[in-house]
Design an enzyme around this catalytic site. Structure first.
Site, mmCIF file in Angstrom:
data_model
loop_
_atom_site.group_PDB
_atom_site.id
_atom_site.type_symbol
_atom_site.label_atom_id
_atom_site.label_comp_id
_atom_site.label_asym_id
_atom_site.label_seq_id
_atom_site.Cartn_x
_atom_site.Cartn_y
_atom_site.Cartn_z
ATOM 1 N N SER A 33 -5.015 1.746 -2.056
ATOM 2 C CA SER A 33 -5.644 1.424 -3.330
ATOM 3 C C SER A 33 -4.673 1.004 -4.424
ATOM 4 C CB SER A 33 -6.461 2.613 -3.827
ATOM 5 O OG SER A 33 -7.484 2.895 -2.903
ATOM 6 N N THR A 34 -3.494 1.593 -4.457
ATOM 7 C CA THR A 34 -2.569 1.288 -5.550
ATOM 8 C C THR A 34 -1.238 0.788 -5.019
ATOM 9 O OG1 THR A 34 -1.722 3.544 -5.613
ATOM 10 C CG2 THR A 34 -3.612 3.062 -7.028
#
Length: 194
Positions: free
Chosen positions: A9-10
């Site tokens: 996600s990041t």
């Protein structure tokens, strides 16, 4: 052919654990990206799905890497199935190329939808119960009943503008319009002061 897809996600997360698992599972081609699952635009996922051909299997580390919601997951699996492509999830041990894997996938999907329906039902029941007890959810009103009466009294004077009333009550003119739709004599005076 096994076509792998990995997603974190990041930017500060590493996909290495997923990549290692996909390599160990025999994936010949792996697509990887840093993107939130909530984003509709995931170019590497699109590339992986476009790359896969009839008879191939798309492999993911976990089902949540592929889709954010049960509905999105079912739509993706249905689309793959329609193209003759299987889906394999390593963590959940689901493989839609087998009859048992298809069954397990649909049971998981049905349970997910059932859980979502229960949450919606419980939320509605809680809101209904709170309303019956006199509690209303949502953001508190910007203007009290007394503030609305003060605004009406000020607007009765043609010398005071809507902007000035809003400023004195510390609200926006839009808020004032919402609370006094009839405004000054059937409509708020929109003319600027001067």
């Amino acid at each position: 052919m096994f076509v792998g897809y990995a997603r974190v996600s990041t930017q500060d997360q590493s996909p290495q654990l997923q990549l290692d698992a996909l390599h160990a599972a025999g994936c010949e081609r792996i697509f990887s990206e840093h993107a939130s699952g909530a984003r509709a635009d995931r170019p590497e996922l699109k590339a992986a799905l476009d790359f896969a051909r009839n008879g191939d299997t798309v492999v993911v580390w976990k089902l949540d890497r592929l889709a954010r919601s049960t509905r999105q997951l079912i739509e993706t699996v249905d689309m793959l199935d329609g193209r003759g492509i299987g889906l394999r999830s390593l963590t959940e041990a689901i493989d839609t190329t087998t009859a048992g894997g298809k069954l397990i996938f649909h049971v998981f999907a049905a349970l997910g939808e059932f859980e979502r329906s229960l949450i919606i039902e419980r939320t509605r029941a809680g809101l209904d119960s709170a309303r019956k007890m006199g509690r209303v959810g949502g953001r508190p009103r910007s203007l009290s009943g007394q503030d609305v009466e003060v605004a009406r009294a000020m607007l009765a004077s043609p010398a005071i503008t809507v902007e000035e009333v809003a400023r004195r009550l510390n609200v926006s003119t839009a808020t004032l319009y919402r609370h006094l739709p009839g405004g000054r004599g059937g409509g708020l005076d929109l003319r600027p002061a001067g």
